[in-house]
Motif scaffolding. Structure first.
Motif, PDB file in Angstrom:
ATOM      1  N   ASN A   1     -14.005  14.016  54.620  1.00  0.00           N
ATOM      2  CA  ASN A   1     -15.091  14.734  53.962  1.00  0.00           C
ATOM      3  C   ASN A   1     -16.419  14.120  54.412  1.00  0.00           C
ATOM      4  O   ASN A   1     -16.936  13.181  53.809  1.00  0.00           O
ATOM      5  CB  ASN A   1     -14.939  14.657  52.442  1.00  0.00           C
ATOM      6  N   GLU A   2     -16.962  14.649  55.478  1.00  0.00           N
ATOM      7  CA  GLU A   2     -18.159  14.081  56.078  1.00  0.00           C
ATOM      8  C   GLU A   2     -19.374  14.156  55.155  1.00  0.00           C
ATOM      9  O   GLU A   2     -20.232  13.261  55.168  1.00  0.00           O
ATOM     10  CB  GLU A   2     -18.465  14.784  57.402  1.00  0.00           C
ATOM     11  N   GLU A   3     -19.449  15.213  54.349  1.00  0.00           N
ATOM     12  CA  GLU A   3     -20.591  15.374  53.448  1.00  0.00           C
ATOM     13  C   GLU A   3     -20.607  14.277  52.384  1.00  0.00           C
ATOM     14  O   GLU A   3     -21.650  13.674  52.110  1.00  0.00           O
ATOM     15  CB  GLU A   3     -20.548  16.743  52.770  1.00  0.00           C
TER      16      GLU A   3
ATOM     17  N   SER B   1     -21.421  10.921  54.018  1.00  0.00           N
ATOM     18  CA  SER B   1     -22.833  10.847  54.371  1.00  0.00           C
ATOM     19  C   SER B   1     -23.689  10.555  53.141  1.00  0.00           C
ATOM     20  O   SER B   1     -24.607   9.724  53.190  1.00  0.00           O
ATOM     21  CB  SER B   1     -23.273  12.163  55.007  1.00  0.00           C
ATOM     22  N   LYS B   2     -23.387  11.211  52.025  1.00  0.00           N
ATOM     23  CA  LYS B   2     -24.149  10.987  50.794  1.00  0.00           C
ATOM     24  C   LYS B   2     -23.985   9.551  50.301  1.00  0.00           C
ATOM     25  O   LYS B   2     -24.960   8.906  49.887  1.00  0.00           O
ATOM     26  CB  LYS B   2     -23.697  11.971  49.717  1.00  0.00           C
TER      27      LYS B   2
ATOM     28  N   ASP C   1     -16.745  15.446  44.941  1.00  0.00           N
ATOM     29  CA  ASP C   1     -18.057  16.057  45.152  1.00  0.00           C
ATOM     30  C   ASP C   1     -19.179  15.027  45.216  1.00  0.00           C
ATOM     31  O   ASP C   1     -20.356  15.375  45.180  1.00  0.00           O
ATOM     32  CB  ASP C   1     -18.353  17.075  44.047  1.00  0.00           C
ATOM     33  N   CYS C   2     -18.809  13.726  45.271  1.00  0.00           N
ATOM     34  CA  CYS C   2     -19.780  12.632  45.360  1.00  0.00           C
ATOM     35  C   CYS C   2     -20.721  12.617  44.162  1.00  0.00           C
ATOM     36  O   CYS C   2     -21.927  12.421  44.291  1.00  0.00           O
ATOM     37  CB  CYS C   2     -20.589  12.729  46.649  1.00  0.00           C
TER      38      CYS C   2
END
Length: 208
Positions: free
Chosen positions: A36-38, A41-42, A122-123
């Motif tokens: 999950n790159e998103e 990244s966050k 979902d971070c």
């Protein structure tokens, strides 16, 4: 099984005056990689930003303050600022990560602890009410267990005579992190016993 891999990045900088080092800065922070790159990244941006803010504080506030004090006292003592982190729990859905920020003024070390519990889907921050049962009954159960551990001298610390009363008054569901063995509820340093860097934590085993 975790789908995220963590690595450590590091920022170092030394500040000197007339060739004499006055402040050594060593900041370590996590970097994330995974499917999950998103989310990765966050998370990476969050901790890199935290390290960047502390580095900026060291440069713009700490170092000039040390110089002013040295000019006044006619003496320069080497100072140190650091940031360290470790993971207390990680699986495919949850991450508990602890960050300790320290400052040594040449005589005494002062540490601040920050704990983040993340929902890795979902971070988003994982608040206690979304992670486990938060009721008056569970609160009383946890507090009673913590007081029992204090009474038994868990950890070998020299607890204050009124540590049980203090633990009860300052208990917070939100001051928690996950471990392999259970949920750890923690307190600020010097609250239950005298210390410069230990944050007492009491693990409540997972039920069932």
């Amino acid at each position: 099984m975790s789908l995220i891999k963590l690595m450590s990045s590091e920022t170092k900088e030394n500040f000197s005056d007339e060739g004499k080092e006055i402040l050594s800065v060593n900041l370590k922070y996590p970097v994330f990689e995974g499917e999950n790159e998103e989310v990765c990244s966050k998370l990476s941006d969050f901790y890199a930003s935290a390290a960047g803010e502390y580095a900026k504080y060291c440069k713009n506030k700490l170092a000039p303050g040390i110089l002013k004090k040295a000019e006044r006292d006619k003496h320069i003592q080497k100072n140190g600022a650091s940031m360290n982190w470790y993971v207390s729990f990680l699986n495919e859905n949850i991450l508990s990560l602890i960050t300790d920020i320290s400052y040594f003024n040449g005589k005494q070390k002062n540490t601040s602890r920050y704990v983040q519990n993340w929902n890795l889907n979902d971070c988003s921050p994982l608040y206690a009410k979304n992670a486990f049962l938060v009721t008056r009954e569970t609160k009383e159960l946890y507090i009673s267990e913590i007081c029992s551990k204090i009474l038994n001298g868990e950890g070998g610390f020299k607890y204050y005579a009124n540590a049980e009363k203090i633990a009860r008054r300052h208990f917070s569901f939100e001051k928690y992190y996950f471990t392999v063995k259970g949920i750890a509820f923690y307190y600020d340093k010097n609250l239950l016993f005298e210390t410069d860097s230990v944050y007492p934590a009491f693990v409540m085993p997972y039920s069932g």
